[in-house]
Write a protein that holds these residues in place. Structure first.
Motif, PDB file in Angstrom:
ATOM      1  N   ALA A   1     -42.485  19.540 -11.022  1.00  0.00           N
ATOM      2  CA  ALA A   1     -41.076  19.156 -10.869  1.00  0.00           C
ATOM      3  C   ALA A   1     -40.795  18.434  -9.560  1.00  0.00           C
ATOM      4  O   ALA A   1     -39.912  17.591  -9.496  1.00  0.00           O
ATOM      5  CB  ALA A   1     -40.180  20.384 -10.983  1.00  0.00           C
ATOM      6  N   PHE A   2     -41.540  18.729  -8.511  1.00  0.00           N
ATOM      7  CA  PHE A   2     -41.288  18.106  -7.218  1.00  0.00           C
ATOM      8  C   PHE A   2     -42.443  17.226  -6.764  1.00  0.00           C
ATOM      9  O   PHE A   2     -42.544  16.886  -5.595  1.00  0.00           O
ATOM     10  CB  PHE A   2     -40.998  19.189  -6.170  1.00  0.00           C
ATOM     11  CG  PHE A   2     -39.784  19.995  -6.496  1.00  0.00           C
ATOM     12  CD1 PHE A   2     -38.522  19.464  -6.304  1.00  0.00           C
ATOM     13  CD2 PHE A   2     -39.894  21.268  -7.017  1.00  0.00           C
ATOM     14  CE1 PHE A   2     -37.385  20.198  -6.621  1.00  0.00           C
ATOM     15  CE2 PHE A   2     -38.762  22.009  -7.333  1.00  0.00           C
ATOM     16  CZ  PHE A   2     -37.504  21.466  -7.129  1.00  0.00           C
ATOM     17  N   ILE A   3     -43.305  16.842  -7.686  1.00  0.00           N
ATOM     18  CA  ILE A   3     -44.460  16.008  -7.360  1.00  0.00           C
ATOM     19  C   ILE A   3     -44.236  14.605  -7.918  1.00  0.00           C
ATOM     20  O   ILE A   3     -44.132  14.421  -9.124  1.00  0.00           O
ATOM     21  CB  ILE A   3     -45.756  16.622  -7.934  1.00  0.00           C
ATOM     22  CG1 ILE A   3     -45.999  17.977  -7.297  1.00  0.00           C
ATOM     23  CG2 ILE A   3     -46.937  15.686  -7.710  1.00  0.00           C
ATOM     24  CD1 ILE A   3     -47.175  18.721  -7.869  1.00  0.00           C
ATOM     25  N   MET A   4     -44.154  13.640  -7.008  1.00  0.00           N
ATOM     26  CA  MET A   4     -43.914  12.269  -7.456  1.00  0.00           C
ATOM     27  C   MET A   4     -45.189  11.439  -7.521  1.00  0.00           C
ATOM     28  O   MET A   4     -45.210  10.415  -8.179  1.00  0.00           O
ATOM     29  CB  MET A   4     -42.887  11.582  -6.551  1.00  0.00           C
ATOM     30  CG  MET A   4     -41.514  12.137  -6.815  1.00  0.00           C
ATOM     31  SD  MET A   4     -40.128  11.406  -5.975  1.00  0.00           S
ATOM     32  CE  MET A   4     -40.546   9.784  -5.601  1.00  0.00           C
ATOM     33  N   ASP A   5     -46.237  11.865  -6.821  1.00  0.00           N
ATOM     34  CA  ASP A   5     -47.486  11.127  -6.962  1.00  0.00           C
ATOM     35  C   ASP A   5     -48.226  11.660  -8.187  1.00  0.00           C
ATOM     36  O   ASP A   5     -47.997  12.769  -8.629  1.00  0.00           O
ATOM     37  CB  ASP A   5     -48.349  11.244  -5.703  1.00  0.00           C
ATOM     38  CG  ASP A   5     -48.838  12.650  -5.452  1.00  0.00           C
ATOM     39  OD1 ASP A   5     -48.181  13.600  -5.908  1.00  0.00           O
ATOM     40  OD2 ASP A   5     -49.873  12.813  -4.780  1.00  0.00           O
ATOM     41  N   GLY A   6     -49.066  10.860  -8.742  1.00  0.00           N
ATOM     42  CA  GLY A   6     -49.766  11.256  -9.958  1.00  0.00           C
ATOM     43  C   GLY A   6     -49.258  10.478 -11.153  1.00  0.00           C
ATOM     44  O   GLY A   6     -48.483   9.525 -11.022  1.00  0.00           O
ATOM     45  N   ARG A   7     -49.688  10.903 -12.321  1.00  0.00           N
ATOM     46  CA  ARG A   7     -49.383  10.169 -13.543  1.00  0.00           C
ATOM     47  C   ARG A   7     -48.922  11.118 -14.633  1.00  0.00           C
ATOM     48  O   ARG A   7     -49.290  12.283 -14.652  1.00  0.00           O
ATOM     49  CB  ARG A   7     -50.647   9.426 -14.002  1.00  0.00           C
ATOM     50  CG  ARG A   7     -51.102   8.393 -12.994  1.00  0.00           C
ATOM     51  CD  ARG A   7     -52.470   7.834 -13.295  1.00  0.00           C
ATOM     52  NE  ARG A   7     -52.477   7.059 -14.521  1.00  0.00           N
ATOM     53  CZ  ARG A   7     -53.416   6.185 -14.817  1.00  0.00           C
ATOM     54  NH1 ARG A   7     -54.417   5.970 -13.998  1.00  0.00           N
ATOM     55  NH2 ARG A   7     -53.374   5.522 -15.947  1.00  0.00           N
TER      56      ARG A   7
ATOM     57  N   HIS B   1     -45.834   5.316 -13.002  1.00  0.00           N
ATOM     58  CA  HIS B   1     -47.141   5.237 -12.338  1.00  0.00           C
ATOM     59  C   HIS B   1     -48.265   5.135 -13.364  1.00  0.00           C
ATOM     60  O   HIS B   1     -49.230   4.410 -13.160  1.00  0.00           O
ATOM     61  CB  HIS B   1     -47.382   6.474 -11.474  1.00  0.00           C
ATOM     62  CG  HIS B   1     -46.555   6.521 -10.234  1.00  0.00           C
ATOM     63  ND1 HIS B   1     -46.528   7.636  -9.430  1.00  0.00           N
ATOM     64  CD2 HIS B   1     -45.718   5.632  -9.658  1.00  0.00           C
ATOM     65  CE1 HIS B   1     -45.729   7.426  -8.408  1.00  0.00           C
ATOM     66  NE2 HIS B   1     -45.216   6.212  -8.524  1.00  0.00           N
ATOM     67  N   ASP B   2     -48.142   5.870 -14.457  1.00  0.00           N
ATOM     68  CA  ASP B   2     -49.187   5.874 -15.480  1.00  0.00           C
ATOM     69  C   ASP B   2     -49.341   4.508 -16.128  1.00  0.00           C
ATOM     70  O   ASP B   2     -50.434   4.130 -16.528  1.00  0.00           O
ATOM     71  CB  ASP B   2     -48.861   6.930 -16.542  1.00  0.00           C
ATOM     72  CG  ASP B   2     -50.038   7.194 -17.457  1.00  0.00           C
ATOM     73  OD1 ASP B   2     -51.149   7.424 -16.933  1.00  0.00           O
ATOM     74  OD2 ASP B   2     -49.849   7.185 -18.676  1.00  0.00           O
TER      75      ASP B   2
END
Length: 190
Positions: free
Chosen positions: A15-21, A92-93
């Motif tokens: 929920a609070f992670i903006m990096d990644g895919r 991002h993905d």
């Protein structure tokens, strides 16, 4: 392919992670489940509104209004940040920055363009936001110093294995790890 339960787990734990895919399946399953929950909350709110206001005059209805009797505003507020981060991870993905979310504010065609961006397929290769889900390199991420980044799903995995019996080799390795940590961090020895 990811299912609805795993999609909601990723939605909540990231929920609070903006990096990644976030894959298309993760994004659309989470949105479908949230739409169903929001629809149920709105139906509940309508039923509550009519039960509270039966036989009341319009003035009494206006001044007797209690926002705490309704679910949907609180549900919308609770989902605001997780939805935002899920959309950023979905962009991002597909190989785009989260700033592409602003395209929805372009008059007339912005919402359509935005929808197309959310429907685009995942990039098959690793991009600047990580490896695609399901690849051999989509495991734990590492900091520049080589230490492993902590992710919320790692803690969840620990809970699943907490009750199992440890082998003598695992216990010995764990004790050695604790001794090394104590020597280096507490005593300050190398």
């Amino acid at each position: 392919m990811i299912g609805p339960i795993e999609a909601m787990e990723r939605y909540l734990f990231n929920a609070f992670i903006m990096d990644g895919r976030a894959t298309r399946a993760e994004f659309w399953w989470a949105n479908l489940i949230l739409a169903l929950i929001m629809s149920a909350a709105i139906v509940w709110d309508v039923i509550t509104f009519f039960q509270i206001n039966i036989g009341r005059s319009p003035t009494e209805m206006l001044f007797g209004f209690s926002p705490f009797s309704y679910l949907s505003p609180f549900l919308m507020l609770a989902c605001l940040v997780p939805n935002f981060t899920l959309i950023v991870r979905r962009l991002h993905d597909s190989g785009r920055s989260g700033c592409w979310m602003l395209v929805q504010f372009v008059p007339l065609v912005g919402w359509l363009w935005y929808l197309v961006l959310l429907v685009l397929p995942s990039e098959p290769e690793e991009n600047e936001w990580g490896a695609p889900h399901g690849s051999s390199r989509s495991g734990p991420r590492f900091n520049p110093d080589g230490s492993r980044k902590h992710r919320p799903t790692d803690s969840y995995a620990v809970l699943l294995t907490a009750e199992r019996e440890r082998t003598p080799d695992e216990l010995a390795a764990h004790r050695a790890e604790i001794k090394d940590y104590y020597r280096s961090k507490v005593l300050g020895r190398a």
